[in-house]
Design a protein around this motif. Sequence first.
Motif, PDB file in Angstrom:
ATOM      1  N   ALA A 118       0.816  -1.207   0.000  1.00 55.71           N
ATOM      2  CA  ALA A 118       0.000   0.000   0.000  1.00 55.71           C
ATOM      3  C   ALA A 118       0.854   1.264   0.000  1.00 55.71           C
ATOM      4  O   ALA A 118       0.344   2.345  -0.246  1.00 55.71           O
ATOM      5  N   TRP A 119       2.147   1.120   0.274  1.00 56.79           N
ATOM      6  CA  TRP A 119       3.003   2.288   0.393  1.00 56.79           C
ATOM      7  C   TRP A 119       4.028   2.333  -0.732  1.00 56.79           C
ATOM      8  O   TRP A 119       5.012   1.590  -0.746  1.00 56.79           O
ATOM      9  N   SER A 120       3.791   3.209  -1.681  1.00 58.09           N
ATOM     10  CA  SER A 120       4.735   3.502  -2.756  1.00 58.09           C
ATOM     11  C   SER A 120       4.500   4.946  -3.158  1.00 58.09           C
ATOM     12  O   SER A 120       3.397   5.465  -3.009  1.00 58.09           O
ATOM     13  N   THR A 121       5.542   5.575  -3.658  1.00 62.33           N
ATOM     14  CA  THR A 121       5.380   6.965  -4.069  1.00 62.33           C
ATOM     15  C   THR A 121       6.473   7.372  -5.041  1.00 62.33           C
ATOM     16  O   THR A 121       7.605   6.906  -4.940  1.00 62.33           O
ATOM     17  N   PRO A 122       6.133   8.244  -5.998  1.00 60.92           N
ATOM     18  CA  PRO A 122       7.192   8.824  -6.821  1.00 60.92           C
ATOM     19  C   PRO A 122       7.995   9.802  -5.978  1.00 60.92           C
ATOM     20  O   PRO A 122       7.440  10.483  -5.107  1.00 60.92           O
ATOM     21  N   VAL A 123       9.311   9.845  -6.199  1.00 60.64           N
ATOM     22  CA  VAL A 123      10.157  10.773  -5.443  1.00 60.64           C
ATOM     23  C   VAL A 123      10.980  11.695  -6.341  1.00 60.64           C
ATOM     24  O   VAL A 123      11.558  12.651  -5.847  1.00 60.64           O
ATOM     25  N   GLU A 124      11.055  11.398  -7.623  1.00 61.49           N
ATOM     26  CA  GLU A 124      11.783  12.240  -8.583  1.00 61.49           C
ATOM     27  C   GLU A 124      11.076  12.137  -9.924  1.00 61.49           C
ATOM     28  O   GLU A 124      10.484  11.106 -10.245  1.00 61.49           O
ATOM     29  N   PHE A 125      11.157  13.209 -10.719  1.00 57.78           N
ATOM     30  CA  PHE A 125      10.519  13.200 -12.030  1.00 57.78           C
ATOM     31  C   PHE A 125      11.419  12.607 -13.110  1.00 57.78           C
ATOM     32  O   PHE A 125      11.050  11.661 -13.781  1.00 57.78           O
ATOM     33  N   VAL A 126      12.612  13.221 -13.326  1.00 59.42           N
ATOM     34  CA  VAL A 126      13.516  12.786 -14.384  1.00 59.42           C
ATOM     35  C   VAL A 126      14.917  12.713 -13.815  1.00 59.42           C
ATOM     36  O   VAL A 126      15.441  13.746 -13.395  1.00 59.42           O
ATOM     37  N   PRO A 127      15.536  11.555 -13.725  1.00 58.49           N
ATOM     38  CA  PRO A 127      14.914  10.282 -14.068  1.00 58.49           C
ATOM     39  C   PRO A 127      13.837   9.914 -13.047  1.00 58.49           C
ATOM     40  O   PRO A 127      13.934  10.300 -11.870  1.00 58.49           O
ATOM     41  N   ALA A 128      12.838   9.200 -13.511  1.00 57.88           N
ATOM     42  CA  ALA A 128      11.738   8.793 -12.626  1.00 57.88           C
ATOM     43  C   ALA A 128      12.293   7.855 -11.559  1.00 57.88           C
ATOM     44  O   ALA A 128      12.944   6.861 -11.866  1.00 57.88           O
ATOM     45  N   ARG A 129      12.021   8.200 -10.311  1.00 61.05           N
ATOM     46  CA  ARG A 129      12.454   7.372  -9.185  1.00 61.05           C
ATOM     47  C   ARG A 129      11.270   7.154  -8.260  1.00 61.05           C
ATOM     48  O   ARG A 129      10.447   8.042  -8.073  1.00 61.05           O
ATOM     49  N   ILE A 130      11.230   5.952  -7.682  1.00 61.34           N
ATOM     50  CA  ILE A 130      10.103   5.502  -6.886  1.00 61.34           C
ATOM     51  C   ILE A 130      10.613   5.002  -5.536  1.00 61.34           C
ATOM     52  O   ILE A 130      11.666   4.370  -5.463  1.00 61.34           O
ATOM     53  N   ALA A 131       9.835   5.253  -4.480  1.00 64.88           N
ATOM     54  CA  ALA A 131      10.112   4.665  -3.171  1.00 64.88           C
ATOM     55  C   ALA A 131       9.013   3.654  -2.877  1.00 64.88           C
ATOM     56  O   ALA A 131       7.832   3.911  -3.141  1.00 64.88           O
ATOM     57  N   ILE A 132       9.409   2.502  -2.368  1.00 69.78           N
ATOM     58  CA  ILE A 132       8.458   1.480  -1.933  1.00 69.78           C
ATOM     59  C   ILE A 132       8.836   1.077  -0.513  1.00 69.78           C
ATOM     60  O   ILE A 132       9.986   1.211  -0.109  1.00 69.78           O
ATOM     61  N   VAL A 133       7.859   0.580   0.220  1.00 61.49           N
ATOM     62  CA  VAL A 133       8.123   0.105   1.570  1.00 61.49           C
ATOM     63  C   VAL A 133       7.929  -1.409   1.579  1.00 61.49           C
ATOM     64  O   VAL A 133       6.836  -1.900   1.266  1.00 61.49           O
ATOM     65  N   VAL A 134       9.009  -2.112   1.888  1.00 63.06           N
ATOM     66  CA  VAL A 134       8.992  -3.580   1.954  1.00 63.06           C
ATOM     67  C   VAL A 134       9.696  -3.965   3.251  1.00 63.06           C
ATOM     68  O   VAL A 134      10.884  -3.670   3.437  1.00 63.06           O
ATOM     69  N   ASP A 135       8.977  -4.618   4.129  1.00 60.15           N
ATOM     70  CA  ASP A 135       9.502  -5.000   5.437  1.00 60.15           C
ATOM     71  C   ASP A 135      10.798  -5.789   5.293  1.00 60.15           C
ATOM     72  O   ASP A 135      10.918  -6.653   4.426  1.00 60.15           O
ATOM     73  N   LYS A 136      11.754  -5.503   6.163  1.00 58.80           N
ATOM     74  CA  LYS A 136      13.054  -6.188   6.117  1.00 58.80           C
ATOM     75  C   LYS A 136      12.948  -7.694   6.314  1.00 58.80           C
ATOM     76  O   LYS A 136      13.824  -8.436   5.887  1.00 58.80           O
ATOM     77  N   SER A 137      11.876  -8.161   6.935  1.00 58.96           N
ATOM     78  CA  SER A 137      11.730  -9.601   7.163  1.00 58.96           C
ATOM     79  C   SER A 137      11.061 -10.323   5.992  1.00 58.96           C
ATOM     80  O   SER A 137      11.011 -11.547   5.972  1.00 58.96           O
ATOM     81  N   ALA A 138      10.581  -9.586   5.004  1.00 59.55           N
ATOM     82  CA  ALA A 138       9.872 -10.198   3.871  1.00 59.55           C
ATOM     83  C   ALA A 138      10.852 -10.827   2.882  1.00 59.55           C
ATOM     84  O   ALA A 138      11.938 -10.296   2.641  1.00 59.55           O
ATOM     85  N   TRP A 139      10.439 -11.942   2.290  1.00 61.29           N
ATOM     86  CA  TRP A 139      11.268 -12.599   1.277  1.00 61.29           C
ATOM     87  C   TRP A 139      11.466 -11.664   0.095  1.00 61.29           C
ATOM     88  O   TRP A 139      12.546 -11.617  -0.490  1.00 61.29           O
ATOM     89  N   SER A 140      10.446 -10.881  -0.252  1.00 57.16           N
ATOM     90  CA  SER A 140      10.585  -9.915  -1.352  1.00 57.16           C
ATOM     91  C   SER A 140      11.769  -8.988  -1.106  1.00 57.16           C
ATOM     92  O   SER A 140      12.535  -8.688  -2.025  1.00 57.16           O
TER      93      SER A 140
END
Length: 193
Positions: free
Chosen positions: A40-62
């Motif tokens: 549920a947590w993702s967000t754009p953080v820069e336009f060019v180059p396009a950069r994205i932040a995602i939140v993935v728990d440190k304990s997750a296999w992903s």
Amino acid sequence: MSPFQPVALNHASRLLNHGPTVLITSVDAASGRRNVMAAAWSTPVEFVPARIAIVVDKSAWSRDIIEQSQAFGICIPTAAIADLTWAVGSVSGRDEDKFARYGIEALSGPELGLPVIEQGCAAWLECRLLPATEAQQQYDTLFGEVVAAAADARVFSEGRWRFSPDRPESHTLHHLGAGTFVTSGPLVQAKPL
């Protein structure tokens, strides 16, 4: 023929601008096994180059396989696959192959070969993991640079979302918690004051 068309990378951040729930895909470098999780947590953080932040728990296999492979995909599910979105966010890929269990069809992304899901999704992005930051080391935030993106032209075209009241199944999902979602609503065009 796929309705997905390439999205100019200078518009890629707009694919996430409206705050949808996302499916994060990855491939285990050691075994080649694919994984998908809902976030549920993702967000754009820069336009060019396009950069994205995602939140993935440190304990997750992903998290483990994203850091190993240095890449992740983001697919933007629609109301048509709300049940699937909830399901893949409720079990660990460490225990089983979610693509096989849920019959998820995925294409191989054009730049990094990541699994990208078009059926039931409005868009996808392939991202190269950026070098670790303090936020990544201390928190659950990962940053990626978008290297390829595509969207269903019936929903996103000319750099803009175009949600139609005639196609509510194609509206993006927004997670409210405990398996409850709302969808994107009708467009409201602001007028100059």
